[in-house]
Design a protein around this motif. Structure first.
Motif, PDB file in Angstrom:
ATOM      1  N   SER A   1       3.403   9.163   3.877  1.00 36.16           N
ATOM      2  CA  SER A   1       2.863   8.878   2.551  1.00 36.16           C
ATOM      3  C   SER A   1       1.418   8.391   2.530  1.00 36.16           C
ATOM      4  CB  SER A   1       3.768   7.928   1.786  1.00 36.16           C
ATOM      5  OG  SER A   1       4.817   7.469   2.559  1.00 36.16           O
ATOM      6  N   PRO A   2       0.995   7.488   3.445  1.00 31.95           N
ATOM      7  CA  PRO A   2      -0.377   7.009   3.306  1.00 31.95           C
ATOM      8  C   PRO A   2      -1.412   8.138   3.391  1.00 31.95           C
ATOM      9  CG  PRO A   2       0.834   5.643   4.861  1.00 31.95           C
ATOM     10  CD  PRO A   2       1.696   6.829   4.566  1.00 31.95           C
TER      11      PRO A   2
ATOM     12  N   LYS B   1      -5.850   1.015   3.914  1.00 33.66           N
ATOM     13  CA  LYS B   1      -4.385   1.103   3.917  1.00 33.66           C
ATOM     14  C   LYS B   1      -3.873   2.377   4.577  1.00 33.66           C
ATOM     15  CE  LYS B   1      -3.088  -2.236   0.565  1.00 33.66           C
ATOM     16  NZ  LYS B   1      -3.559  -2.706  -0.733  1.00 33.66           N
TER      17      LYS B   1
ATOM     18  N   GLU C   1       2.383   1.826  -3.344  1.00 39.46           N
ATOM     19  CA  GLU C   1       1.391   2.376  -4.278  1.00 39.46           C
ATOM     20  C   GLU C   1       1.181   3.861  -4.008  1.00 39.46           C
ATOM     21  OE1 GLU C   1      -2.504   0.587  -4.067  1.00 39.46           O
ATOM     22  OE2 GLU C   1      -2.820   0.899  -6.229  1.00 39.46           O
ATOM     23  N   PHE C   2       1.103   4.219  -2.751  1.00 39.41           N
ATOM     24  CA  PHE C   2       0.934   5.629  -2.398  1.00 39.41           C
ATOM     25  C   PHE C   2       2.124   6.470  -2.871  1.00 39.41           C
ATOM     26  CE2 PHE C   2      -1.896   4.188   1.311  1.00 39.41           C
ATOM     27  CZ  PHE C   2      -3.055   4.535   0.643  1.00 39.41           C
TER      28      PHE C   2
ATOM     29  N   ASP D   1     -10.451  -0.114   0.004  1.00 40.71           N
ATOM     30  CA  ASP D   1      -9.085  -0.588   0.141  1.00 40.71           C
ATOM     31  C   ASP D   1      -8.137   0.568   0.498  1.00 40.71           C
ATOM     32  OD1 ASP D   1      -7.418  -2.937  -0.016  1.00 40.71           O
ATOM     33  OD2 ASP D   1      -6.396  -1.887  -1.661  1.00 40.71           O
TER      34      ASP D   1
ATOM     35  N   TRP E   1      -6.339  10.852  -3.143  1.00 41.93           N
ATOM     36  CA  TRP E   1      -6.887   9.815  -4.026  1.00 41.93           C
ATOM     37  C   TRP E   1      -8.370   9.582  -3.697  1.00 41.93           C
ATOM     38  CZ3 TRP E   1      -4.379   4.235  -4.312  1.00 41.93           C
ATOM     39  CH2 TRP E   1      -4.811   3.605  -5.479  1.00 41.93           C
TER      40      TRP E   1
ATOM     41  N   ARG F   1      -3.689   1.574  -9.565  1.00 41.74           N
ATOM     42  CA  ARG F   1      -5.136   1.716  -9.692  1.00 41.74           C
ATOM     43  C   ARG F   1      -5.518   3.187  -9.755  1.00 41.74           C
ATOM     44  NH1 ARG F   1      -6.780  -1.746  -4.586  1.00 41.74           N
ATOM     45  NH2 ARG F   1      -5.074  -0.511  -3.737  1.00 41.74           N
ATOM     46  N   PHE F   2      -4.516   4.023  -9.916  1.00 44.63           N
ATOM     47  CA  PHE F   2      -4.734   5.467  -9.905  1.00 44.63           C
ATOM     48  C   PHE F   2      -5.049   5.924 -11.326  1.00 44.63           C
ATOM     49  CE2 PHE F   2      -2.944   9.877  -9.761  1.00 44.63           C
ATOM     50  CZ  PHE F   2      -3.715  10.379  -8.731  1.00 44.63           C
ATOM     51  N   GLU F   3      -6.217   6.508 -11.505  1.00 45.07           N
ATOM     52  CA  GLU F   3      -6.626   6.849 -12.868  1.00 45.07           C
ATOM     53  C   GLU F   3      -6.755   8.349 -13.077  1.00 45.07           C
ATOM     54  OE1 GLU F   3     -10.263   4.686 -13.040  1.00 45.07           O
ATOM     55  OE2 GLU F   3      -9.276   2.850 -13.745  1.00 45.07           O
ATOM     56  N   PHE F   4      -6.001   9.099 -12.304  1.00 50.67           N
ATOM     57  CA  PHE F   4      -6.149  10.550 -12.407  1.00 50.67           C
ATOM     58  C   PHE F   4      -4.848  11.190 -12.875  1.00 50.67           C
ATOM     59  CE2 PHE F   4      -9.000   8.868  -9.245  1.00 50.67           C
ATOM     60  CZ  PHE F   4     -10.215   9.420  -9.603  1.00 50.67           C
ATOM     61  N   LYS F   5      -4.949  12.462 -13.188  1.00 48.91           N
ATOM     62  CA  LYS F   5      -3.750  13.209 -13.554  1.00 48.91           C
ATOM     63  C   LYS F   5      -2.838  13.296 -12.352  1.00 48.91           C
ATOM     64  CE  LYS F   5      -4.504  16.670 -17.084  1.00 48.91           C
ATOM     65  NZ  LYS F   5      -5.366  17.838 -17.139  1.00 48.91           N
TER      66      LYS F   5
ATOM     67  N   GLY G   1       0.824  -1.207   0.000  1.00 49.26           N
ATOM     68  CA  GLY G   1       0.000   0.000   0.000  1.00 49.26           C
ATOM     69  C   GLY G   1       0.855   1.252   0.000  1.00 49.26           C
TER      70      GLY G   1
ATOM     71  N   LEU H   1       1.966   7.051  -6.513  1.00 52.29           N
ATOM     72  CA  LEU H   1       0.730   7.658  -7.001  1.00 52.29           C
ATOM     73  C   LEU H   1       0.997   8.901  -7.829  1.00 52.29           C
ATOM     74  CD1 LEU H   1      -1.903   6.374  -6.220  1.00 52.29           C
ATOM     75  CD2 LEU H   1      -2.277   8.150  -4.551  1.00 52.29           C
ATOM     76  N   ASN H   2       1.757   9.802  -7.270  1.00 51.92           N
ATOM     77  CA  ASN H   2       2.022  11.066  -7.948  1.00 51.92           C
ATOM     78  C   ASN H   2       3.445  11.168  -8.482  1.00 51.92           C
ATOM     79  OD1 ASN H   2      -0.348  12.833  -7.961  1.00 51.92           O
ATOM     80  ND2 ASN H   2      -0.301  12.513  -5.749  1.00 51.92           N
TER      81      ASN H   2
ATOM     82  N   LYS I   1     -17.295   4.116 -11.075  1.00 50.73           N
ATOM     83  CA  LYS I   1     -17.477   2.720 -11.471  1.00 50.73           C
ATOM     84  C   LYS I   1     -17.787   1.908 -10.218  1.00 50.73           C
ATOM     85  CE  LYS I   1     -13.329   2.155 -13.168  1.00 50.73           C
ATOM     86  NZ  LYS I   1     -12.351   3.157 -13.447  1.00 50.73           N
TER      87      LYS I   1
ATOM     88  N   LEU J   1     -12.400   0.010  -4.279  1.00 48.10           N
ATOM     89  CA  LEU J   1     -11.100   0.672  -4.261  1.00 48.10           C
ATOM     90  C   LEU J   1     -11.028   1.653  -3.089  1.00 48.10           C
ATOM     91  CD1 LEU J   1      -8.364   1.258  -5.489  1.00 48.10           C
ATOM     92  CD2 LEU J   1      -9.452   2.789  -7.126  1.00 48.10           C
TER      93      LEU J   1
ATOM     94  N   GLU K   1      -0.902  10.930   0.279  1.00 46.11           N
ATOM     95  CA  GLU K   1      -1.342  10.481  -1.039  1.00 46.11           C
ATOM     96  C   GLU K   1      -2.756   9.906  -0.989  1.00 46.11           C
ATOM     97  OE1 GLU K   1       0.452  11.276  -3.497  1.00 46.11           O
ATOM     98  OE2 GLU K   1       2.387  11.687  -2.554  1.00 46.11           O
ATOM     99  N   GLY K   2      -3.039   9.166   0.085  1.00 54.13           N
ATOM    100  CA  GLY K   2      -4.330   8.484   0.174  1.00 54.13           C
ATOM    101  C   GLY K   2      -5.509   9.436   0.260  1.00 54.13           C
TER     102      GLY K   2
ATOM    103  N   LYS L   1     -10.559  12.336  -5.016  1.00 53.78           N
ATOM    104  CA  LYS L   1     -10.776  12.296  -6.471  1.00 53.78           C
ATOM    105  C   LYS L   1     -11.811  11.236  -6.840  1.00 53.78           C
ATOM    106  CE  LYS L   1      -6.303  14.074  -7.981  1.00 53.78           C
ATOM    107  NZ  LYS L   1      -5.363  13.994  -6.834  1.00 53.78           N
TER     108      LYS L   1
END
Ligand code: SF4
Ligand code: FES
Lengths: 372, 467
Positions: free
Chosen positions: B374-375, B409, A111-112, B405, B382, A145-149, A108, A115-116, B396, B402, B378-379, B385
């Motif tokens: 970071s969590p 995290k 991924e974070f 999840d 996200w 899984r990040f689908e943004f700019k 996790g 992300l950017n 979706k 998501l 960034e989280g 958004k």
């Protein structure tokens, strides 16, 4: 007798990490204990830097599970803890790679962190020695899984020597600690907050301190890179060589990154954890003169090739103990030499230099001359 | 009859709906020293400094069962007794007046209308803790309250309640007030201390805890405004008397700032024995749901605690009436309960959209994250958004999982509780209102024009009969 044993016992704490038990001095962090064991058991550390006071605790990649707090109080800790900032207790049981919770949380965190992050490795000078690359290979998932700019920042020029790429920064704060602890005037810090927080000198180009270049070495990613080396070469094409010189400002012990006889880059020497090496307990930070101004081979006394971990991509250009593979063509062709069908040099207009005709490896100079 | 016994006498007379903090808040000019003193103010200082040892004050607070009113609900007396007391090192009391949790405005009310109660509580508490310099760290946006408090401090000082050798007891105390610069994170106690020291307000990595290394590395207690104000009645009446109010471990009175779709928004003092239903519907408190609408959901303790649908709010999963106190609001854990939190009671009627509401909160937490770890950094962005996408009908089905999840995290993996505070509202909204999220995905156009409504959120709960 029993008393004596008791007196000796607190000298060292027994700690078990992933089923391996070792003894460490009280006051040792879990991370350092794990480093003493080494290998996979050691949690990755993106923000902690043993030579920088107060660092660590931020990136959360080093999270571990404490299955038993201590022999005296064997209860598990409810949350995962940052191993870089948590001290061991006698009888502590830690789970790192043996804990599913840790693996999950770490994936996790990776991924974070990504992300950017621009993932512009193909054009990033840090590629090949980037801790974020290593971390994602080892602990990340294949996709995002990040689908943004992605977030981007306005470019900021922080002086002639250091290139700041804020978009690549993972906000580990290491460089701000360098500014705080190594240079006399703090001119480097964090502006704003959250995902829009950024590293800045605030007063642009204000970094002119003798030791500011060490920010480049502590930066785990390509957010702070050496301007004098920028786009000159991929690190894995260069040859790292340990060298030293008499310097009145720093220890003068460095690694030269060479291509042929050309010194493309000078850095401090790194230890196996990617940190600046210590000499007699003192971190071997180097000064800006050694780093940026001594780019001639004659400035240095060469000690020999730098030892590079064989898992690093940089070791591909490492020729120590090289065994040249046996030429098998004549064997399979019953003694005949293979016939040259086409010489790429003749038909290509891209490679204006005949590289195979060069006496040594190509350097930037080879191509400069040709163009004029 | 001494002043003290008159007070105890009164205390026996009024049992239900007892007020300890705001009882006199409506009296004209109570804001100023003369009236406050005339109404019995500063007696707790007299009593403590003249007749009690510092440890005896702490003992009373312990006996009172007072729990931190800022959100975490940690026993105050216990917190005080953890304070390290090395020789020759100053200790500090810092009052956390950085009230910024959306939906929470009780401290503001207290400081604005009865500021001397806080100052009095601070002097008494400083005496107990041995703090000769105590601080109020106040939210930057409460600019006008700074003036009110400054005036109260000056008045207290002019009348000998602050300064050197107070009441001839040999105890010195000064109170300073510091304004924040508008960051929610500075309400986290270690970020607050960093900010008070003049640094960037980043939460510290713990341990060490403030009780050992707090302000300027000295032992420090950080308490909420309401907590410190409650020390006044505790010392006046004695801890045991105070503990008689309320139920179980929820002792004393609690300020609740009620807002949202109710008839009477405002700050109420409750004694933690009334039911949530009574609090919402009785005329003494919120007066019911406004505009003839129906109750859909409620966040009972400030924006970071889990949201509950109407049925689980009024009744626990066991089928019992939910009471406005620490234990009952938390009954059922996160699966079917929530938390008392800071007492920011936010009520949503059936015209409110939970998805949009969750998005608003997520946006807040993204904006307020300090960005250290970071969590959270960034989280939170996200989640915001994704929630905006779902809210705008661009989501979706997989986005809901998501979101789950991501919050999972973040939770528990961050330096400070802001990560949890950002994760919990999202988790609770999905847990209890998943059908509303799904409806936004399956009916993207509809979701832009109308509301999902009440659905089954107010249906009676069928409590499982346990034998
Ligand atoms: S620029 Fe590099 S060293 Fe500085 S905070 Fe960002 S990632 Fe860390
Ligand atoms: S290395 Fe421990 S949190 Fe970053």
């Amino acid at each position: 007798m029993a008393d004596e044993v008791k007196k000796e016992a607190p000298a060292n704490f027994k700690v078990t990490i992933d089923n391996i038990t070792i003894e460490v001095a009280p006051g040792t962090t879990i991370l350092h204990a794990a480093r003493q064991i080494g290998g996979d058991v050691t949690p990755p550390a993106m923000c902690y830097y043993s030579k920088l006071k107060g660092s660590g605790g931020k990136c959360r990649t080093c999270l571990v599970e404490v299955a038993a707090g201590s022999a005296a109080d064997p209860r598990p800790m409810p949350k995962l803890v940052a191993s870089c900032r948590t001290n061991v207790m006698d009888g502590m049981v830690v789970k790192n790679i043996t804990s599913e919770r840790v693996q999950d949380a770490r994936a996790g965190v990776v991924e974070f962190l990504l992300l950017n992050h621009p993932l512009d490795c193909p054009i990033c000078d840090q590629a090949g020695e980037c801790h974020l690359q290593d971390l994602s290979y080892e602990h990340g998932k294949e996709g995002t899984r990040f689908e943004f700019k992605k977030r981007i920042f306005e470019k900021e020029d922080i002086g002639p020597y250091i290139q700041l790429h804020m978009t690549r920064c993972i906000l580990c704060y290491r460089c701000t600690y360098v500014a705080d602890q190594l240079t006399d005037n703090r001119v480097h810090g964090i502006l704003d907050r959250g995902d829009h927080a950024e590293i800045s000198t605030y007063i642009s180009k204000a970094i002119d301190n003798d030791f500011s270049g060490n920010m480049i070495d502590v930066c785990p990613v390509g957010a702070l890179t050496d301007k004098t080396f920028r786009f000159k070469n991929r690190v894995w094409f260069t040859k790292p060589v340990d060298a030293h010189r008499d310097c009145d400002k720093c220890c003068g012990k460095v690694t030269l990154w060479q291509r042929g006889d050309e010194v493309l880059r000078v850095t401090a020497r790194k230890d196996e954890w990617g940190e600046v090496q210590s000499y007699d307990g003192k971190p071997g930070w180097i000064c800006n003169t050694c780093r940026f101004d001594k780019k001639h081979i004659n400035d240095w006394v060469i000690e020999g090739p730098t030892k590079i971990n064989r898992h690093s991509v940089i070791s591909q250009g490492h020729y120590l103990g090289l065994q040249i593979p046996k030429e098998t063509m004549p064997d399979v062709m019953s003694g005949r030499e293979p016939k040259l069908l086409m010489d790429i040099q003749d038909v290509s207009e891209v490679n204006s230099v005949d590289i195979s005709a060069l006496p040594g490896p190509a350097t930037s100079k080879t191509f400069e001359k040709k163009e004029q | 009859m001494s002043l003290f016994s008159i007070f105890t006498f009164e205390f026996c007379l009024i049992k239900m709906g007892r007020k300890l903090l705001l009882e006199k808040a409506h009296i004209e000019n109570i804001r100023f020293y003369d009236v406050y003193r005339r109404e019995g103010g500063y007696r707790s200082v007299e009593k403590a400094l003249k007749t009690m040892t510092p440890d005896a004050v702490t003992e009373e607070v312990k006996k009172s069962g007072l729990r931190g009113r800022g959100g975490a609900g940690f026993p105050t007396g216990m917190k005080w007794s953890f304070l390290a007391k090395p020789e020759g090192v100053p200790r500090y009391l810092v009052v956390n007046a950085d009230e910024s949790e959306p939906g929470t405005f009780k401290d503001r009310y207290l400081m604005e209308f009865i500021p001397h109660l806080l100052i009095e509580g601070m002097i008494t508490s400083s005496y107990a803790l041995g703090s000769n310099r105590s601080y109020i760290y106040i939210r930057g946006e409460y600019a006008w309250i700074v003036d009110i408090l400054e005036q109260a401090i000056a008045e207290a000082k002019n009348n000998g309640w602050l300064g050197k050798n107070i009441l001839g007891s040999g105890f010195d105390c000064e109170i300073y007030i510091q304004r924040g610069a508008g960051a929610y994170i500075c309400g986290e106690e270690t970020a607050l201390l960093e900010s008070l020291e003049g640094k960037r307000g980043n939460p510290r990595i713990k341990p060490p805890f403030p009780a050992v290394k707090g302000l300027w590395d000295c032992p420090t207690v950080v308490n909420n405004v309401e907590t410190i104000a409650a020390v006044v009645p505790i010392v006046n009446e004695g801890g045991e008397e105070y503990a008689k109010i309320g139920i179980g471990k929820s002792t004393g009175t609690k300020l609740i700032s009620a807002c949202g779709n109710i008839k009477k928004q405002g700050v109420y003092e409750i004694d933690m024995t009334i039911s949530v239903e009574e609090f919402i519907y009785s005329d003494e408190y919120c007066g019911g749901i406004a505009n003839g609408r129906k109750l859909k959901a409620c966040i009972p303790g400030g924006s970071s605690v889990p949201i509950l649908p109407a049925n689980l709010l009024l009744t626990t999963a066991k089928g019992e009436k939910r009471i406005m106190n620490y234990e009952s609001l938390a009954d059922g854990g996160f699966a079917s309960g929530s938390m008392m939190g800071s007492g920011g009671f936010i009520v949503l009627d059936d015209s409110q959209c939970v998805v949009k509401h969750t998005y608003t909160l997520a946006r807040f937490y993204r904006h307020e994250s300090c960005g250290q770890c970071s969590p959270c950094r960034e989280g939170t962005g996200w989640m915001e958004k994704i929630l905006l996408n779902i809210e705008k009908g661009k989501g979706k089905m997989s986005d809901i999982d998501l979101l789950w999840d991501i919050q999972r995290k973040i939770e528990g993996n961050t330096i400070c509780p802001l990560g949890d505070a950002a994760a919990w509202p999202v988790a609770a909204a999905i847990r209890h209102f998943r059908d509303e999220f799904e409806w936004h995905v399956t009916n993207p156009d509809d979701a832009q024009r109308r509301n999902f409504g009440l659905a089954h959120y107010a249906d009676p709960i069928h409590a499982p009969v346990t034998s």
